[in-house]
Design an enzyme around this catalytic site. Structure first.
Site, PDB file in Angstrom:
ATOM      1  N   HIS A 159       5.226 -21.000   8.386  1.00 29.68           N
ATOM      2  CA  HIS A 159       6.620 -20.641   8.120  1.00 29.68           C
ATOM      3  C   HIS A 159       7.495 -21.890   7.970  1.00 29.68           C
ATOM      4  CE1 HIS A 159       9.759 -17.878   7.550  1.00 29.68           C
ATOM      5  NE2 HIS A 159       9.611 -17.100   8.602  1.00 29.68           N
ATOM      6  N   ASP A 376      -5.274  -8.631  -6.639  1.00 33.19           N
ATOM      7  CA  ASP A 376      -6.566  -8.135  -7.122  1.00 33.19           C
ATOM      8  C   ASP A 376      -7.404  -9.329  -7.567  1.00 33.19           C
ATOM      9  OD1 ASP A 376      -8.720  -7.020  -8.413  1.00 33.19           O
ATOM     10  OD2 ASP A 376      -7.549  -5.883  -9.866  1.00 33.19           O
TER      11      ASP A 376
END
Length: 433
Positions: A159, A376
């Site tokens: 982060h 994907d």
């Protein structure tokens, strides 16, 4: 399900960029917004079923692993900070191509066993990193192979260098690279130019948001019908017109109202003030707007302040407060980001208010509308995307379900409050656990 006896890490290696990073890019400066982020990882776990439609292409575990490693190496040359190491007390990245940690594990159970009854505590096993205080890898990944042929890809990103938007777009681009796509939109690294780092953070501790108490993460699923019912619940009338809140604003208001009611039952001395924080993506709200591929932490927490003396009837006005607070960021001048010293003063002042003993803070992060399920790698989109607990108290993350027909609310509370919250009858009339 206890994974300890079913889980085994079988390999660990380092994946380096397919071409070396130019010398002039070896030091990646963090922006001011990066600087003030706590040293922790945000992560996602992508679960993929074995897809028989691809069996003719011989996409077995070995082939999948080879595809993942080669495509990761290829995409890292464009995301070169991810292959570096955080330095200077997590204030910069040394982009010397040390590489990304890549682990593989075997899980002796069916993927469906995990997805059917997900346990966020157990799902930490699927990740290569933990928020345990050690923090120097910008990115790491773990590929978990199930006996059924399915896999789970657990990815962690620091982060300190990226927000949820940057993480999602990286994963989408990595997957597109694996599929051999040629129209990948690569990142723009301009956040430290847009928002220069502060020369001195004296008086501010980014770890202040990380509590020491044990936190529990639970998932609550709201169907599309429930979300629509909540929008109708908080509808406003103005000039004879009915104004419906957004899905996220309505759901945020409802969850907060049930939490506020719950802690009244838990605490003997209730807080006097509630502050609702909402994480807002700045990219499209800035003037001029930034492309979605802009890498870094480019969001701002906006507050909506609610007095504990506010009656439940007045809670309907929270929707308006959230909406109005977000609108203040519309067309926000990019030049305002240049004033890091002023930004730091504001952060310090606001942090002091958040830490006041008579204040309860709830933070909402909305990832609805992001292309999370477009990851994907060549064997279909993920069946489901899981999460694990972050060291943020009262953190609520809202994400779309796979087909966008509902919303998953991932709620992080301390153990005592969660016991009460998850039994709240009104909450459970709209959500399932």
């Amino acid at each position: 399900m206890k994974l300890s006896s079913l889980f085994k890490v079988v390999s660990k290696e380092i994946i380096k960029p397919s071409s070396p990073t130019p010398t002039n890019l070896h030091r990646y400066r963090l922006s001011f917004f990066d600087q003030i982020m706590p040293p922790m990882y945000i992560s996602s776990i992508y679960f993929y079923e074995k897809n028989d439609a691809y069996s003719k292409f011989n996409i077995n575990s070995s082939a999948k692993s080879s595809t993942l490693k080669q495509s990761l190496s290829n995409i890292l040359k464009h995301y070169y900070p991810l292959a570096g190491r955080l330095k200077d007390n997590n204030l910069s990245v040394d982009c010397d191509d040390e590489g990304v940690l890549y682990r593989e594990a075997e899980v002796k159970c069916q993927l469906s066993d995990i997805v059917a009854e997900p346990n966020p505590t157990e799902m930490k096993k699927f990740l290569p990193c933990d928020n345990d205080g050690t923090h120097h890898l910008p990115f790491a990944v773990q590929v978990n192979h199930f006996t059924c042929g399915g896999i789970a890809i657990g990815a962690c990103i620091s982060h300190k260098i990226a927000d949820g938007s940057s993480f999602i777009h990286f994963m989408k681009n990595w997957a597109a690279t694996a599929r051999g796509e040629s129209d990948v939109i690569y990142p723009q690294f301009q956040s430290s130019t847009l928002c220069p780092p502060a020369t001195n953070l004296c008086g501010f501790d980014p770890t202040y948001v990380m509590p020491k108490e044990k936190l529990v993460l639970k998932r609550f699923v709201f169907s599309s019908a429930s979300v629509e019912a909540l929008k109708a619940k908080y509808v406003e009338s103005s000039a004879g017109l009915e104004l419906y809140p957004s899905r996220v604003d309505a759901l945020s208001t409802f969850i907060w109202s049930r939490y506020a009611t719950t802690i009244d039952q838990v605490k003997s001395e209730s807080e006097k003030l509630h502050i609702i924080l909402y994480a807002v993506n700045l990219r499209r709200r800035l003037n001029p707007p930034l492309p979605d591929c802009t890498f870094g932490n480019l969001f701002r927490l906006i507050p909506a302040i609610v007095s504990k003396e506010t009656s439940q009837e007045d809670w309907y006005g929270i929707v308006r407060k959230l909406r109005d607070a977000k609108r203040k960021l519309d067309n926000f001048d990019v030049k305002n980001l240049q004033k890091s010293s002023e930004q730091l003063d504001l952060v310090k002042e606001f942090s002091g208010k958040l830490m006041a003993p008579d204040t309860a803070v709830s933070t909402f992060s909305g990832l609805c509308g992001f292309p999370r399920y477009d990851v994907d790698f060549g064997w279909g989109k993920p069946l489901w995307i899981g999460r694990v607990s972050l060291p943020y108290k009262n953190l609520i993350t809202l994400t779309d379900t796979k087909f966008g027909d509902g919303i998953e609310a991932w709620i992080n509370l301390n153990e005592e409050e969660m016991v009460k919250f998850e039994r709240d009858k009104e909450l459970l009339s709209y959500a399932r656990i």
